[in-house]
Every structure is written in structure tokens, then in C-alpha cells.
Scaffold this active site. Structure first.
Site, PDB file in Angstrom:
ATOM      1  N   SER A  23       0.797  -1.251   0.015  1.00  0.00           N
ATOM      2  CA  SER A  23      -0.019   0.262   0.124  1.00  0.00           C
ATOM      3  C   SER A  23       0.766   1.172  -0.019  1.00  0.00           C
ATOM      4  CB  SER A  23      -1.037   0.166   1.305  1.00  0.00           C
ATOM      5  OG  SER A  23      -0.188  -0.236   2.384  1.00  0.00           O
ATOM      6  N   HIS A 156     -38.896  25.066 -11.176  1.00  0.00           N
ATOM      7  CA  HIS A 156     -39.153  24.407 -12.513  1.00  0.00           C
ATOM      8  C   HIS A 156     -38.818  24.808 -13.748  1.00  0.00           C
ATOM      9  CE1 HIS A 156     -42.655  22.009 -10.448  1.00  0.00           C
ATOM     10  NE2 HIS A 156     -43.022  23.389 -10.035  1.00  0.00           N
ATOM     11  N   SER A 277     -12.491  26.368 -28.054  1.00  0.00           N
ATOM     12  CA  SER A 277     -12.758  25.328 -28.780  1.00  0.00           C
ATOM     13  C   SER A 277     -11.603  25.221 -29.773  1.00  0.00           C
ATOM     14  CB  SER A 277     -14.269  25.378 -29.439  1.00  0.00           C
ATOM     15  OG  SER A 277     -13.980  24.496 -30.599  1.00  0.00           O
ATOM     16  N   LYS A 283     -16.317  30.070 -29.418  1.00  0.00           N
ATOM     17  CA  LYS A 283     -16.602  29.403 -28.251  1.00  0.00           C
ATOM     18  C   LYS A 283     -15.802  29.956 -27.210  1.00  0.00           C
ATOM     19  CE  LYS A 283     -19.112  26.486 -27.721  1.00  0.00           C
ATOM     20  NZ  LYS A 283     -19.206  25.144 -27.774  1.00  0.00           N
ATOM     21  N   GLU A 290     -17.986  22.490 -15.456  1.00  0.00           N
ATOM     22  CA  GLU A 290     -18.351  21.286 -16.303  1.00  0.00           C
ATOM     23  C   GLU A 290     -17.770  20.078 -15.315  1.00  0.00           C
ATOM     24  OE1 GLU A 290     -18.583  21.285 -20.413  1.00  0.00           O
ATOM     25  OE2 GLU A 290     -19.336  23.271 -20.319  1.00  0.00           O
TER      26      GLU A 290
END
Ligand code: ARG
Length: 458
Positions: A23, A156, A277, A283, A290
Site C-alpha cells: 500500500s 421548474h 474550442s 466558443k 463542467e
């Protein structure tokens, strides 16, 4: 490096067994905690007369040197060793001969590793608390700067009622304050010393467990030796705390991602905290948000792994438990990394107040206030609700808003309306009248900011 348990064995260990069993690749990060634990143990052995005082002193001094040598890189940890405990003891014995061999008296690697993880995670929790506090302060600062930025509040994902950007993001500060509480709670239960549990059945030596616990900054000692070596609840609890933190960061990320889309355009991320991008020149992507959202999956996976490892283990220690470290360290490291990237991203983002205000002007988010206005005129809420619903339908037909609908149209639906309705449905007023504790008015949000700051001692 030789195993600590060689005596009983006639053959050398197969390389495959050592590779699988070892380990050290993930427990070497506990070297300092391992050495500090050993120093406390050796001191107690000497104080209790279990080993000679002179030998205890030599061990303590040499362990201190080993610690310095590892820290200054003049001693490399041998990655062929079975684990960090084997390495440190082996190094000590290589330096001190027979004296070094006395360190492990009245101790097992089972209570030793249980101690080391607690010490390591205690330190990690303190670091995590610091990072959470930084993020909470950044949120408070952003909220202060945007106390008057009217935006639509959603349910919603439909525009619902007017709030401010400050009010919205202070919800995340509230979540993170609970995360701080959870970590403090976990730390409190974790901060109990298992040393003295031995392999599982304690020991016949006259240990002073309290002395060791005190020296290492613990609040007490474990109650039962089997539990002392086989309890990993504190890993489960911490992994659960970390998972909840990731739920919060992931929800925040999701909103950041939406808000910087052209569809919302409520915020703009700083160039330093977004990416481009390789093919689409226009972009600007919210990669940090993310990735944080994505990494939440990894931390939940660590929690699931830990729960699964622990659920079927007969008492006391079993080698399965070595699996605790990779999972909990991964969860700790992932959350620390996420916070490190997330906080400056929030700090540097630009809030596009005008776009929020424009979005708030559409979507009839003052309809509740319009109904409340009629209630003020004596109408029952249900009737007021119905009348306002008819007005909204009329606005949609005519392509106007409640603010621009002529008074005659209001009166056609309900006689009680007069000129004052336009003041009542003014968005700024709708927000500033929501003075209730926890609400969106500047005063209420200022109180929320003050409470969060008190929590993080700013
Ligand atoms: N490397 C081991 C672990 O992390 C240390 C404890 C070893 N104990 C044992 N009985 N084999 O769990």
C-alpha cells in the site's frame, strides 16, 4: 525491504504478492503522521518503563531525524516496502539496530494504521474548512456587490418571482455553511485515539493510552479495542460530507453553465477561467464548472466504494480495509482541487445585471404581487389569484406585460384595480417589500451575509 513478519515464513514473497499487497504507493503520504504517532508511542513506552527511558529517547530523536530527512528529500521512501509503517520502522532499525526493534512493543500495524488515517484526515479536514471558508467569503463579496441586481427566481426552471442575484447566490453560502458544520462534526467523532487497541485484543503491557492521546491532540481514546482497529466510520462520514459538498458545487456549476449561455447571459466568466474550442472560434466554454459537475460522480463513487468495502467485514481488522485509503484520499483531493479552481472562477466572473433585469421584466414574475395587491383591497386570495391569472392570459394575447397593460383592461377584469397597481407590481418594490428574514430585500440579504461571515469568522 524485508517484511516485518518474516519469521514464520520459509520462502521469499512472490513479487506478484508484494505488488498486489503493498500500500506504500498511496499510504506514503501519511509519513509524517506515522512518525509523530511513533514518537508519542515511544515516549509513553519510556514513561511507563516498558522500554528503557534511554532507548525511548534515542528512538524519539532518530524518528525526528528521519522525519526531517524525508521532508528535506535527503531520504527517499522505498516504494518496494510493504507500507509506510514498514518503511519507517525498517529505517529506524537500520539506523539504531536493536533499539529500533523495540519501537513496535505493545503495538500492531492495525492500531497504528487506524491512528495514522485519523491524524491524516484531521489535517485534511482543516484544509478543506479553510477552502470552504474562502469560497463562502467570495460568495458574500459577490452578493454585496450585487445586492440590487434584480433577477427572476425560478421554480421548474420557469420564471417565478423576483429576487436578486445576491439572494440567489447566498443560498449556496447557506449550503456551504452546513458543510462546515458537517465537517466539524465528523472531525469531533474522528478525533479519538485508537492506539493501544493492538492487533484487536489490546495488550498486557501497562500502557498509558491517555498520555498518547493527549500528546497527539486527541479528545479521548477509543472504547473497545476491536472497534478501535476496525472502525472506519470516520472515513464513511467524511466521504458522505464530501459527497454533499460536491452536490452543492455541482448544482452551482449547473447554474453557472446555464447563466453563461447565450440563452441566459446573466454572467460572463473571466477569460482566465474558461476555455476555447479547437474548431469553433466563437466558443468560450465553462470547462471548470463542467468538470466540477463531472467530478461529483467520482466522489460519490468513492463513498460507494467505502460503504461496499466495509459492509461485510467480520470483526476485527481484515486486509479489505486497506482499500479505505485510496478512496478517501481521492475524495479529499478531488474536493480540494474543485474548490481551488471554483473559488477564483466565481470571484472573477462578471455579473450582467441588465440582462438579469430584462429577463425579470418578462415572464410575469410580479403576478403574485399583483394578486397580493387585490388581497390588500379586501379580495380573498383565491379570487385575487383567479383575476390575476385572467390578466396574465390577456397580456399574453396582447403581447404586453403587466407593467404595460392599460388600466382599463385591469378594471375590466376586476373593479378594485386603480392606478396604484403599477407601483405594487414594480419589481424593485416587489423585492424591497420582501423584508422577511431569509428573503431577497437588501436588508434581509445583508443579514444573511453577516450571519455567513460570522460563521467563517470574517
Ligand atoms: N497497509 C495496511 C493497511 O493499510 C496496514 C495494516 C496492516 N495490518 C495487517 N494486519 N496486515 O490497512
Amino acid at each position: 525491504m524485508a517484511q516485518l513478519w518474516k519469521g514464520r515464513f520459509k520462502k521469499e514473497l512472490a513479487k506478484e504478492t508484494n505488488d498486489f499487497n503493498s500500500s506504500i504507493s498511496f499510504d506514503s503520504r501519511m509519513f509524517e503522521e506515522d512518525i509523530r504517532g511513533s514518537i508519542a508511542h515511544a515516549g509513553m513506552l519510556g514513561a511507563q518503563g516498558i522500554i528503557a527511558k534511554s532507548e525511548s529517547e534515542k528512538i524519539i530523536a532518530e524518528l525526528g531525524k528521519i522525519l526531517d530527512d524525508i521532508k528535506s528529500d535527503s531520504l527517499q521512501i522505498d516504494m518496494a516496502a510493504e507500507d509506510i509503517h514498514t518503511f519507517v520502522e525498517g529505517e529506524l532499525t537500520a539506523r539504531l539496530g536493536d533499539t529500533g526493534k523495540r519501537l513496535h512493543t505493545a503495538r500492531s500495524r492495525n492500531d497504528q494504521v487506524a491512528l495514522d488515517i485519523r491524524l491524516t484526515l484531521r489535517k485534511e479536514i482543516e484544509e478543506l474548512e479553510g477552502k470552504l471558508k474562502e469560497l463562502i467569503e467570495v460568495i458574500c463579496k459577490k452578493a454585496e456587490e450585487n445586492a440590487d441586481a434584480i433577477m427572476p427566481g425560478y421554480t421548474h426552471l420557469q420564471r417565478a418571482q423576483p429576487i436578486t442575484f445576491a439572494h440567489h447566490i447566498m443560498a449556496y453560502a447557506a449550503m456551504l455553511c452546513r458543510d462546515l458544520d458537517r465537517l466539524a462534526d465528523t472531525k469531533r467523532r474522528m478525533n479519538i485515539c485508537p492506539l493501544g487497541s493492538g492487533a484487536l485484543a489490546g495488550t498486557t503491557y501497562p500502557l498509558d493510552r491517555e498520555m498518547v492521546a493527549k500528546e497527539l491532540g486527541f479528545d479521548g481514546i477509543t472504547l473497545n479495542s476491536l472497534d478501535g482497529v476496525s472502525d472506519r466510520d470516520f472515513c464513511l462520514e467524511l466521504a458522505a460530507d464530501l459527497s454533499i459538498i460536491m452536490v452543492h458545487l455541482s448544482r452551482f456549476s449547473e447554474e453557472i453553465i446555464m447563466w453563461c449561455s447565450w440563452e441566459f447571459k446573466f454572467i460572463e466568466l473571466d477569460d482566465a477561467f474558461s476555455t476555447g474550442s479547437s474548431i469553433m472560434p466563437q466558443k468560450k466554454n465553462p470547462d471548470i464548472a463542467e468538470l466540477v459537475r463531472g467530478k461529483s460522480g467520482r466522489v460519490f463513487g468513492d463513498l460507494t466504494a467505502l460503504l461496499t468495502v466495509m459492509k461485510g467485514i467480520a470483526l476485527a481488522y481484515n486486509k479489505d480495509m486497506q482499500e479505505d485509503k485510496e478512496a478517501i484520499f481521492d475524495a479529499v483531493d478531488t474536493v480540494k482541487m474543485c474548490l481551488t479552481a471554483f473559488t477564483p472562477m466565481i470571484d472573477t466572473m462578471t455579473v450582467l445585471k441588465e440582462n438579469m433585469r430584462n429577463a425579470a421584466a418578462k415572464g410575469f414574475i410580479n403576478a403574485t404581487d399583483c394578486a397580493d395587491y387585490l388581497v390588500g383591497k379586501g379580495l380573498a386570495f383565491r379570487d385575487a389569484y383567479k383575476a390575476t391569472g385572467e390578466l396574465v392570459a390577456l397580456c399574453i394575447d396582447k403581447g404586453v406585460t403587466l407593467e404595460t397593460l392599460p388600466l382599463e383592461d385591469y378594471k375590466d377584469v376586476c373593479e378594485l384595480f386603480d392606478e396604484e397597481v403599477y407601483t405594487a407590481i414594480n419589481l424593485e418594490k416587489c423585492v424591497s417589500d420582501r423584508l422577511v428574514a431569509g428573503g431577497p430585500s437588501t436588508e434581509s440579504v445583508a443579514a444573511q451575509i453577516a450571519a455567513a461571515r460570522e460563521k467563517i469568522n470574517y
